[in-house]
Design a protein around this motif. Sequence first.
Motif, PDB file in Angstrom:
ATOM      1  N   LEU A   1      61.115  55.188  33.443  1.00 35.53           N
ATOM      2  CA  LEU A   1      61.545  55.837  34.685  1.00 35.53           C
ATOM      3  C   LEU A   1      61.795  54.813  35.784  1.00 35.53           C
ATOM      4  O   LEU A   1      62.774  54.916  36.533  1.00 35.53           O
ATOM      5  CB  LEU A   1      60.490  56.845  35.143  1.00 35.53           C
ATOM      6  CG  LEU A   1      60.284  58.060  34.246  1.00 35.53           C
ATOM      7  CD1 LEU A   1      59.123  58.894  34.745  1.00 35.53           C
ATOM      8  CD2 LEU A   1      61.548  58.887  34.187  1.00 35.53           C
ATOM      9  N   MET A   2      60.932  53.817  35.866  1.00 31.80           N
ATOM     10  CA  MET A   2      61.115  52.782  36.873  1.00 31.80           C
ATOM     11  C   MET A   2      62.376  51.950  36.590  1.00 31.80           C
ATOM     12  O   MET A   2      63.099  51.588  37.512  1.00 31.80           O
ATOM     13  CB  MET A   2      59.879  51.866  36.936  1.00 31.80           C
ATOM     14  CG  MET A   2      58.618  52.584  37.397  1.00 31.80           C
ATOM     15  SD  MET A   2      58.802  53.449  38.966  1.00 31.80           S
ATOM     16  CE  MET A   2      59.088  52.109  40.061  1.00 31.80           C
TER      17      MET A   2
ATOM     18  N   THR B   1      65.070  53.036  35.046  1.00 33.00           N
ATOM     19  CA  THR B   1      66.215  53.894  35.378  1.00 33.00           C
ATOM     20  C   THR B   1      66.456  53.900  36.882  1.00 33.00           C
ATOM     21  O   THR B   1      67.600  53.791  37.343  1.00 33.00           O
ATOM     22  CB  THR B   1      65.975  55.325  34.866  1.00 33.00           C
ATOM     23  OG1 THR B   1      65.753  55.270  33.462  1.00 33.00           O
ATOM     24  CG2 THR B   1      67.150  56.226  35.174  1.00 33.00           C
ATOM     25  N   LEU B   2      65.393  54.028  37.652  1.00 31.47           N
ATOM     26  CA  LEU B   2      65.529  54.013  39.108  1.00 31.47           C
ATOM     27  C   LEU B   2      66.049  52.661  39.591  1.00 31.47           C
ATOM     28  O   LEU B   2      66.965  52.599  40.421  1.00 31.47           O
ATOM     29  CB  LEU B   2      64.187  54.329  39.773  1.00 31.47           C
ATOM     30  CG  LEU B   2      64.185  54.354  41.292  1.00 31.47           C
ATOM     31  CD1 LEU B   2      65.056  55.496  41.795  1.00 31.47           C
ATOM     32  CD2 LEU B   2      62.783  54.480  41.820  1.00 31.47           C
ATOM     33  N   LEU B   3      65.520  51.585  39.061  1.00 23.76           N
ATOM     34  CA  LEU B   3      65.964  50.251  39.453  1.00 23.76           C
ATOM     35  C   LEU B   3      67.433  50.028  39.091  1.00 23.76           C
ATOM     36  O   LEU B   3      68.212  49.496  39.893  1.00 23.76           O
ATOM     37  CB  LEU B   3      65.084  49.195  38.780  1.00 23.76           C
ATOM     38  CG  LEU B   3      65.390  47.735  39.109  1.00 23.76           C
ATOM     39  CD1 LEU B   3      65.069  47.460  40.570  1.00 23.76           C
ATOM     40  CD2 LEU B   3      64.604  46.819  38.198  1.00 23.76           C
ATOM     41  N   GLN B   4      67.829  50.450  37.896  1.00 23.81           N
ATOM     42  CA  GLN B   4      69.209  50.237  37.459  1.00 23.81           C
ATOM     43  C   GLN B   4      70.203  51.145  38.174  1.00 23.81           C
ATOM     44  O   GLN B   4      71.408  50.905  38.119  1.00 23.81           O
ATOM     45  CB  GLN B   4      69.305  50.402  35.949  1.00 23.81           C
ATOM     46  CG  GLN B   4      68.629  49.269  35.218  1.00 23.81           C
ATOM     47  CD  GLN B   4      68.581  49.480  33.718  1.00 23.81           C
ATOM     48  OE1 GLN B   4      68.956  50.543  33.217  1.00 23.81           O
ATOM     49  NE2 GLN B   4      68.104  48.480  32.996  1.00 23.81           N
ATOM     50  N   SER B   5      69.706  52.181  38.844  1.00 19.56           N
ATOM     51  CA  SER B   5      70.627  53.015  39.615  1.00 19.56           C
ATOM     52  C   SER B   5      71.180  52.270  40.829  1.00 19.56           C
ATOM     53  O   SER B   5      72.179  52.677  41.401  1.00 19.56           O
ATOM     54  CB  SER B   5      69.940  54.305  40.050  1.00 19.56           C
ATOM     55  OG  SER B   5      68.989  54.053  41.074  1.00 19.56           O
ATOM     56  N   PHE B   6      70.536  51.180  41.210  1.00 23.17           N
ATOM     57  CA  PHE B   6      71.017  50.367  42.326  1.00 23.17           C
ATOM     58  C   PHE B   6      71.855  49.180  41.861  1.00 23.17           C
ATOM     59  O   PHE B   6      72.396  48.458  42.672  1.00 23.17           O
ATOM     60  CB  PHE B   6      69.837  49.853  43.163  1.00 23.17           C
ATOM     61  CG  PHE B   6      69.064  50.945  43.828  1.00 23.17           C
ATOM     62  CD1 PHE B   6      69.567  51.586  44.948  1.00 23.17           C
ATOM     63  CD2 PHE B   6      67.840  51.343  43.333  1.00 23.17           C
ATOM     64  CE1 PHE B   6      68.868  52.597  45.566  1.00 23.17           C
ATOM     65  CE2 PHE B   6      67.127  52.349  43.947  1.00 23.17           C
ATOM     66  CZ  PHE B   6      67.641  52.986  45.062  1.00 23.17           C
TER      67      PHE B   6
ATOM     68  N   TRP C   1      74.533  55.847  44.411  1.00 19.87           N
ATOM     69  CA  TRP C   1      73.955  56.964  45.169  1.00 19.87           C
ATOM     70  C   TRP C   1      74.967  57.554  46.140  1.00 19.87           C
ATOM     71  O   TRP C   1      74.966  58.758  46.390  1.00 19.87           O
ATOM     72  CB  TRP C   1      72.691  56.507  45.895  1.00 19.87           C
ATOM     73  CG  TRP C   1      71.577  56.239  44.938  1.00 19.87           C
ATOM     74  CD1 TRP C   1      71.222  55.043  44.392  1.00 19.87           C
ATOM     75  CD2 TRP C   1      70.707  57.212  44.370  1.00 19.87           C
ATOM     76  NE1 TRP C   1      70.170  55.201  43.536  1.00 19.87           N
ATOM     77  CE2 TRP C   1      69.833  56.526  43.502  1.00 19.87           C
ATOM     78  CE3 TRP C   1      70.565  58.584  44.502  1.00 19.87           C
ATOM     79  CZ2 TRP C   1      68.842  57.170  42.772  1.00 19.87           C
ATOM     80  CZ3 TRP C   1      69.566  59.222  43.780  1.00 19.87           C
ATOM     81  CH2 TRP C   1      68.722  58.525  42.933  1.00 19.87           C
TER      82      TRP C   1
END
Length: 191
Positions: free
Chosen positions: A41-42, A44-49, A65
């Motif tokens: 999950l971390m 995925t969140l990091l790679q969203s940026f 985003w």
Amino acid sequence: MANLSTTAGTASARLLPRLEVATILWTVLLGVIGFVGVFPLMLTLLQSFQVSVPGQATVWSLEGWQSLLAQEGLQQSAWNTVSLSVVRQLTSLPIAVLLAWLIARTDLPGRNWIELAFWVSFFLPSLTVTLSWILMLDPQYGLLNQVLTGVGLPAFNIYSFGGIVLAHTLSHGISLKVMLLTPMMAMLRTA
């Protein structure tokens, strides 16, 4: 003087917990399970940026985003996800607390069978449960909806917001919470 030092040493020894091998092993297991669950999950969140192409230099940006917030369909999808989650939790938690309390703290007849039923319902395959809800409550051919329209009541739409909340809440939302809350309720001391 010697009595004071031994008394202080005994008091400090009582304040420190004694580590046992089982406690250490369970803590390590909990850490591994937490890592396996949280690490993806971390990432995925990091790679969203990260907006660079794989193999190129890393470029960080809020572009992903911004595109999420700019597209109408994605905004609606994100809002539906959040609102469904909130409504499901707000409806299932009070029901689960009540059922867990009835199972653990009262002499409800058949409480062991009721608890077993929640365990069984939790482990039913999601696809089978979803298809069952559709076969019962589809607006056009659902078995329960045919009965409802036969007696003059309106058909229930399982594909509506309320239908999705109902199916999720009754399928797994309450089951999981009852499974987790019942042992806690059993351990509560009476005042």
